[in-house]
Design a protein around this motif. Structure first.
Motif, PDB file in Angstrom:
ATOM      1  N   ASP A  44      28.819  51.333  38.937  1.00  0.00           N
ATOM      2  CA  ASP A  44      28.940  50.462  37.761  1.00  0.00           C
ATOM      3  C   ASP A  44      27.917  49.350  37.897  1.00  0.00           C
ATOM      4  O   ASP A  44      27.896  48.641  38.894  1.00  0.00           O
ATOM      5  N   PRO A  45      27.036  49.150  36.904  1.00  0.00           N
ATOM      6  CA  PRO A  45      25.986  48.132  37.036  1.00  0.00           C
ATOM      7  C   PRO A  45      26.507  46.703  37.060  1.00  0.00           C
ATOM      8  O   PRO A  45      25.919  45.838  37.717  1.00  0.00           O
ATOM      9  N   ALA A  46      27.593  46.433  36.366  1.00  0.00           N
ATOM     10  CA  ALA A  46      28.067  45.054  36.240  1.00  0.00           C
ATOM     11  C   ALA A  46      29.196  44.725  37.199  1.00  0.00           C
ATOM     12  O   ALA A  46      29.282  43.597  37.699  1.00  0.00           O
ATOM     13  N   THR A  47      30.066  45.683  37.434  1.00  0.00           N
ATOM     14  CA  THR A  47      31.199  45.460  38.335  1.00  0.00           C
ATOM     15  C   THR A  47      31.200  46.591  39.357  1.00  0.00           C
ATOM     16  O   THR A  47      31.872  47.604  39.159  1.00  0.00           O
ATOM     17  N   PRO A  48      30.464  46.446  40.440  1.00  0.00           N
ATOM     18  CA  PRO A  48      30.367  47.535  41.420  1.00  0.00           C
ATOM     19  C   PRO A  48      31.714  47.897  42.025  1.00  0.00           C
ATOM     20  O   PRO A  48      32.684  47.125  41.945  1.00  0.00           O
ATOM     21  N   HIS A  49      31.761  49.060  42.631  1.00  0.00           N
ATOM     22  CA  HIS A  49      32.998  49.605  43.178  1.00  0.00           C
ATOM     23  C   HIS A  49      33.681  48.640  44.145  1.00  0.00           C
ATOM     24  O   HIS A  49      34.911  48.637  44.277  1.00  0.00           O
ATOM     25  N   LEU A  50      32.900  47.799  44.776  1.00  0.00           N
ATOM     26  CA  LEU A  50      33.445  46.817  45.704  1.00  0.00           C
ATOM     27  C   LEU A  50      34.505  45.947  45.050  1.00  0.00           C
ATOM     28  O   LEU A  50      35.488  45.544  45.683  1.00  0.00           O
ATOM     29  N   GLY A  51      34.344  45.637  43.757  1.00  0.00           N
ATOM     30  CA  GLY A  51      35.326  44.804  43.052  1.00  0.00           C
ATOM     31  C   GLY A  51      36.699  45.448  43.016  1.00  0.00           C
ATOM     32  O   GLY A  51      37.724  44.776  43.175  1.00  0.00           O
ATOM     33  N   GLY A  52      36.750  46.754  42.791  1.00  0.00           N
ATOM     34  CA  GLY A  52      38.025  47.450  42.806  1.00  0.00           C
ATOM     35  C   GLY A  52      38.656  47.445  44.185  1.00  0.00           C
ATOM     36  O   GLY A  52      39.874  47.265  44.331  1.00  0.00           O
TER      37      GLY A  52
END
Length: 500
Positions: free
Chosen positions: A437-445
């Protein structure tokens, strides 16, 4: 997240005034009879929602939740009512992201994108303009599309001098927001206050609990609501997570990580079409084309289209695969130095005129919420250091997302700490996250999964782009989230959906 000049919904920064650090109470009205008079929506909402017909109404809330007797504002909400009373189980509140995104037409958008019938039967879909946005006491900083501040991501800083120059712009914008805040609402635009508004809306709808579906920044708002009102939250779906209940400097810098992780999808696509677009025969060559073109435009813009705008526009076009052809055409035009075509691109990607507009409203809310939620660094040297670091580790966009914003000069200090994630509550949070995801990378999840602990499960989707549930095209993601909303079945463990 919100879009400016074709850019996507991003997030930003804070600083400023005084105010009690005692948090206003999380308590809102309890369940009671519905209090909303439903009627026809405003013309712009009707047009955006067509052919779906929505109802609209207002809910009164205090400007300052710490002082319930203070001035009040009306929030406009929309409803697409369940047409199957036997299957209706409650309300599903919706948020499109931002902060600064209008959500009144969102129920209709989701219907158009194929929201399953089980969800439409089970819930009244509730859209809204949250405080400060659109039809809900809109605020303005007096920003214009032809001014120096055009997006919620700062311009790419090619060197230390560029950071210094941007600091002057950021300070002027913060002062301008203060000058335009004649009603005193700006300081009260926070994620915590908006979550309190959600609970007022829940009570006005006559519901004991509410379910929630939020995208992008909407995940921060949903996480705040589920933490402040855990026993009033029903089934919570957070899609494209920013990683917390607020956007801070680290969160802003993660946009650059997201671009690094999502860009290879476009590079692979473009390389497979080299004969048509000529951007490179391999993904590595496409990446080299981008870096070289951006550097060239830094030195010699084409009809006002410079390297910073190329980087921002490229980031925005990574939101959806359907935008790849347009992005490839844009690169071709700029590489050819076609001034006429470049001017046409600029006119397509920016609003005309020099008066406050929805552009101004969206960016003003974005600034107010992100700057009010948490204190950001004030020292320009901090940003210079971050820019230098991220220019190296995230060369595609890092020197933009680490750059200084108006939050470093914001006139209001946070009135309370940011909402802390509460892992002591019902097991009712489904986190949905594309791997690229360009704006909210997987790290956020992953970050929210750790904070919510056993209250949540993480559904990772092997896909790129921004938005997975309904807005994407992965059958596993659609089925898993729908099953949770309709049947209450949260996955037993974290799950990865294979590419669709």
């Amino acid at each position: 997240m919100k879009r400016q000049r074709g850019i996507g919904s991003a997030l930003v920064v804070v600083l400023g005034l005084g105010g009690s650090l005692l948090a206003p109470p999380a308590v809102a009205d309890g369940p009671r009879a519905p209090q909303i008079d439903w009627g026809t929506c405003p013309d712009d909402v009707v047009a955006e929602a067509a052919p779906t017909e929505l109802q609209c109404g207002t809910v009164s809330v205090p400007v300052d939740h710490a002082d319930p007797g203070s001035a009040r504002i009306d929030l406009m909400i929309s409803r697409l009512a369940s047409t199957n009373p036997d299957k209706r189980r409650g309300t599903l509140m919706l948020n499109p992201g931002g902060p600064g995104g209008s959500g009144l037409a969102l129920p209709a958008l989701l219907v158009a994108r194929g929201l399953p019938a089980g969800v439409l039967d089970g819930y009244d879909l509730i859209g809204m303009d949250t405080r400060g946005i659109g039809h809900s006491a809109p605020v303005s900083c007096g920003l214009t599309p032809d001014g120096p501040y055009i997006a919620n991501i700062p311009p790419y800083a090619v060197d230390d001098a560029a950071v210094t120059a941007q600091a002057k712009v950021a300070e002027r914008v913060a002062d301008q927001c203060a000058d335009h805040d004649t009603g005193g609402l700006l300081r009260h635009l926070t994620t915590a206050n908006t979550a309190r508004d959600l609970d007022r809306i829940r009570a006005a709808l006559g519901e004991e609990k509410t379910s929630y579906l939020g995208y992008s920044y909407g995940t921060a708002l949903g996480a705040a609501y589920a933490s402040m009102f855990p026993e009033r939250s029903d089934r919570i779906v957070l899609d494209s997570n920013i990683g917390d209940t607020h956007l801070d400097r680290d969160g802003m810098r993660r946009y650059a990580l997201g671009m690094e992780q999502s860009f290879p999808d476009f590079a692979k696509w473009a390389a497979a079409r080299h004969d048509s677009y000529g951007l490179g025969r391999t993904p590595a060559q496409v990446r080299a084309t981008y870096l070289a073109l951006a550097e060239r435009l830094d030195k010699a813009p084409v009809a006002g289209f410079d390297g910073s705008l190329l980087r921002l526009s490229t980031f925005a076009h990574l939101y959806k695969k359907m935008q790849y052809p347009k992005l490839a055409q844009q690169w071709q035009t700029l590489a050819d130095g076609d001034g006429t075509a470049a001017r046409r691109l600029l006119s397509q990607n920016s609003a005309a005129g020099g008066v406050p507009s929805s552009f101004d409203n969206s960016l003003s809310v974005f600034l107010a919420v992100t700057c009010n939620d948490i204190k950001w660094p004030e020292n320009v040297d901090t940003y210079r250091s971050g820019v230098a670091e991220d220019r190296r580790r995230y060369p595609l966009l890092g020197a933009a997302t680490a750059n200084i914003t108006p939050c470093a000069f914001w006139p209001h200090a946070p009135a309370e700490p940011p909402v802390a994630i509460d892992d002591d509550g019902p097991r009712n949070v489904l986190l949905v996250q594309n791997l690229r995801d360009p704006a909210t990378p997987h790290l956020g999840g992953k970050m929210l999964r750790q904070k919510f602990a056993d209250r949540s499960r993480l559904l990772s989707v092997d896909d790129g782009g921004h938005g997975a549930y309904v807005l994407g095209d992965n059958p596993c993601a659609l089925n898993t989230a729908t099953r949770f909303l309709v049947e209450g079945q949260l996955p037993d463990k974290d799950t990865v959906c294979p590419a669709g």
